[in-house]
Motif scaffolding. Structure first.
Motif, PDB file in Angstrom:
ATOM      1  N   ARG A   1       1.141  -1.212   0.139  1.00  0.00           N
ATOM      2  CA  ARG A   1      -0.172   0.439   0.196  1.00  0.00           C
ATOM      3  C   ARG A   1       0.998   1.286   0.287  1.00  0.00           C
ATOM      4  O   ARG A   1       1.548   1.113   0.644  1.00  0.00           O
TER       5      ARG A   1
ATOM      6  N   SER B   1      -6.073  11.395  -4.175  1.00  0.00           N
ATOM      7  CA  SER B   1      -6.932  11.292  -4.003  1.00  0.00           C
ATOM      8  C   SER B   1      -8.160  12.020  -3.666  1.00  0.00           C
ATOM      9  O   SER B   1      -9.256  12.073  -3.078  1.00  0.00           O
TER      10      SER B   1
ATOM     11  N   ARG C   1     -14.366   5.853   3.277  1.00  0.00           N
ATOM     12  CA  ARG C   1     -14.487   4.874   4.185  1.00  0.00           C
ATOM     13  C   ARG C   1     -15.485   4.054   3.646  1.00  0.00           C
ATOM     14  O   ARG C   1     -15.492   3.313   3.326  1.00  0.00           O
TER      15      ARG C   1
ATOM     16  N   PHE D   1     -15.009   3.148   0.136  1.00  0.00           N
ATOM     17  CA  PHE D   1     -14.021   2.152   0.510  1.00  0.00           C
ATOM     18  C   PHE D   1     -15.249   1.273   0.477  1.00  0.00           C
ATOM     19  O   PHE D   1     -14.521  -0.033  -0.229  1.00  0.00           O
TER      20      PHE D   1
ATOM     21  N   MET E   1     -12.362  -1.723  -0.791  1.00  0.00           N
ATOM     22  CA  MET E   1     -11.670  -1.193  -1.577  1.00  0.00           C
ATOM     23  C   MET E   1     -10.670  -1.956   0.131  1.00  0.00           C
ATOM     24  O   MET E   1     -10.079  -0.673   0.780  1.00  0.00           O
TER      25      MET E   1
ATOM     26  N   ASP F   1      -7.939  -2.957   0.885  1.00  0.00           N
ATOM     27  CA  ASP F   1      -6.674  -2.171   1.347  1.00  0.00           C
ATOM     28  C   ASP F   1      -6.279  -0.370   1.291  1.00  0.00           C
ATOM     29  O   ASP F   1      -5.249  -0.085   0.911  1.00  0.00           O
ATOM     30  N   SER F   2      -7.587   0.017   1.108  1.00  0.00           N
ATOM     31  CA  SER F   2      -7.183   1.686   1.401  1.00  0.00           C
ATOM     32  C   SER F   2      -7.394   2.046   1.966  1.00  0.00           C
ATOM     33  O   SER F   2      -8.832   1.952   3.041  1.00  0.00           O
ATOM     34  N   ASP F   3      -6.926   3.414   2.352  1.00  0.00           N
ATOM     35  CA  ASP F   3      -7.463   3.953   3.984  1.00  0.00           C
ATOM     36  C   ASP F   3      -7.414   5.411   4.764  1.00  0.00           C
ATOM     37  O   ASP F   3      -6.396   5.707   3.750  1.00  0.00           O
TER      38      ASP F   3
ATOM     39  N   SER G   1      -3.808   3.536  -0.940  1.00  0.00           N
ATOM     40  CA  SER G   1      -4.561   2.149  -1.514  1.00  0.00           C
ATOM     41  C   SER G   1      -3.154   1.280  -2.312  1.00  0.00           C
ATOM     42  O   SER G   1      -2.194   1.636  -1.759  1.00  0.00           O
ATOM     43  N   SER G   2      -3.534   0.819  -2.726  1.00  0.00           N
ATOM     44  CA  SER G   2      -3.171  -0.472  -3.650  1.00  0.00           C
ATOM     45  C   SER G   2      -3.022  -0.131  -5.335  1.00  0.00           C
ATOM     46  O   SER G   2      -4.890   0.115  -5.443  1.00  0.00           O
TER      47      SER G   2
ATOM     48  N   ASP H   1      -6.458  -1.630  -5.699  1.00  0.00           N
ATOM     49  CA  ASP H   1      -7.292  -0.811  -5.281  1.00  0.00           C
ATOM     50  C   ASP H   1      -8.445   0.335  -6.156  1.00  0.00           C
ATOM     51  O   ASP H   1      -9.548   0.083  -6.496  1.00  0.00           O
ATOM     52  N   LEU H   2      -6.904   0.690  -6.303  1.00  0.00           N
ATOM     53  CA  LEU H   2      -7.217   1.799  -7.408  1.00  0.00           C
ATOM     54  C   LEU H   2      -7.691   1.505  -8.762  1.00  0.00           C
ATOM     55  O   LEU H   2      -8.660   2.117  -9.601  1.00  0.00           O
TER      56      LEU H   2
END
Length: 359
Positions: A54, A61, A186, A190, A195, A197-199, A246-247, A250-251
């Motif tokens: 990540r 963003s 979130r 997400f 998603m 792996d996103s935060d 993010s990864s 995920d994107l």
């Protein structure tokens, strides 16, 4: 030379010269056509980057912020014409009263920014010489940095990239939803499309599988003689203008969800893919450059067709690209954990894509 061979050569040359550290993922539809991980997530411990690593993604963003705003417009809690100053009770500031949600989305508000990206790294460092960067933790912390600055242009007069504008959009999301900006994204982005792996994670936190960010130390001949972490040069927490984690996978999941109307209704999803304002009077690299709602476009100069859309992300120790080529249904993600490493790589990949038959 085959496509993967060309891409491998391009990236390998940059890695060998210490010009890239991170991951690259390319998918045409659901088919992966290239993936690779390079360099170290931790230089101290010699831990390699992996495809699942990540990364902090900086201004990519802004796409999340834009989607959040459009969701709230769909829900009837806002409109494109909502006046930011009245909505946020910021009347006693230098922010013009006629700044709207739409002008903030398209960077045409003309408001003074807390940092003008056109001024470069020295101005960024000067900003934090009097204000401890580690004290900037919440969206409200940014307000004092720009709300009393004179506007740089009239509202809707021209495009001028503005992080401050997206801070205001984040505050509008909070006011309209009753949630913190971070909890809203979130829950409604997400979690909605898994998603996982996103935060939004603090730079000084301890979190699994997150790459550290690095800047090269150069000698007088511009040769790399060492590395330093970005812990004193990047804001410790994310904001609504950048800084999520993010990864690559995920994107791509996010971009596909936008195209498949999973985050917005059909009409508003289409709005995300419509260029709105001209960025430049000339045509850098032979393309027309335009910006939409958290989405940047390059268009063919003759046909006006969209060649590519997406967003860039740059911070100290962070360099990322998220691109989509609609005519060939190709997603490209570049996530880097060293400063300014994704730009030239992105254009190198672009040239390969343009010269290779992917139809």
């Amino acid at each position: 030379m085959k496509l993967c061979e060309q891409i491998n050569k391009l990236i390998s040359d940059k890695v060998d010269k210490s010009q890239f550290s991170g991951v690259v993922l390319m998918k045409k539809g659901n088919e992966e056509i290239f993936s690779g991980a390079y360099g170290h997530a931790s230089r101290t411990w010699r831990i390699n980057n992996r495809l699942k690593t990540r990364f902090r993604i900086a201004s990519i963003s802004k796409m999340f912020t834009s989607v959040g705003i459009l969701q709230l417009i769909e829900a009837g809690k806002l409109s494109f014409n909502t006046k930011a100053i009245e909505y946020l009770n910021l009347e006693n500031t230098k922010i013009p009263k006629n700044v709207t949600v739409e002008s903030l989305l398209t960077h045409t508000s003309g408001i003074g920014d807390y940092f003008d990206e056109n001024q470069g790294g020295e101005e960024w460092e000067k900003l934090w010489s009097s204000i401890p960067i580690y004290n900037i933790r919440k969206l409200e912390d940014y307000l004092e940095l720009f709300m009393y600055k004179e506007p740089v242009s009239k509202v809707n007069e021209k495009y001028h990239y503005s992080g401050a504008g997206y801070i205001l959009l984040g505050l509008i999301i909070e006011r309209a939803s009753g949630l913190s900006y971070f909890d809203y994204i979130r829950e409604y982005i997400f979690q909605k499309i898994n998603m996982n792996d996103s935060d939004f994670l603090a730079l000084d936190g301890v979190d699994e599988f997150v790459a550290e960010g690095y800047e090269a130390i150069l000698d007088g001949d511009e040769e790399i003689i060492g590395w330093k972490k970005n812990i004193y040069t990047t804001t410790p927490d994310a904001a609504s203008d950048g800084g999520a984690i993010s990864s690559a996978e995920d994107l791509i999941k996010f971009r596909k969800a936008l195209r498949n109307d999973q985050l917005l209704g059909e009409k508003m999803s289409r709005e995300m893919f419509i260029p709105k304002v001209l960025e430049y009077d000339d045509t850098p690299r032979g393309y027309i450059w335009m910006y939409g709602y958290g989405n940047e476009f390059i268009l063919n100069k003759e046909t006006k067709e969209i060649v590519r859309c997406g967003h860039t992300g740059e911070e100290y120790g962070v360099s990322c690209r998220l691109y989509y080529y609609p005519s060939i249904d190709l997603d490209v993600v570049i996530l880097g954990n060293q400063g300014w490493c994704a730009g030239s790589l992105g254009w190198g990949l672009h040239d390969i894509i343009m010269n290779y038959n992917l139809y």
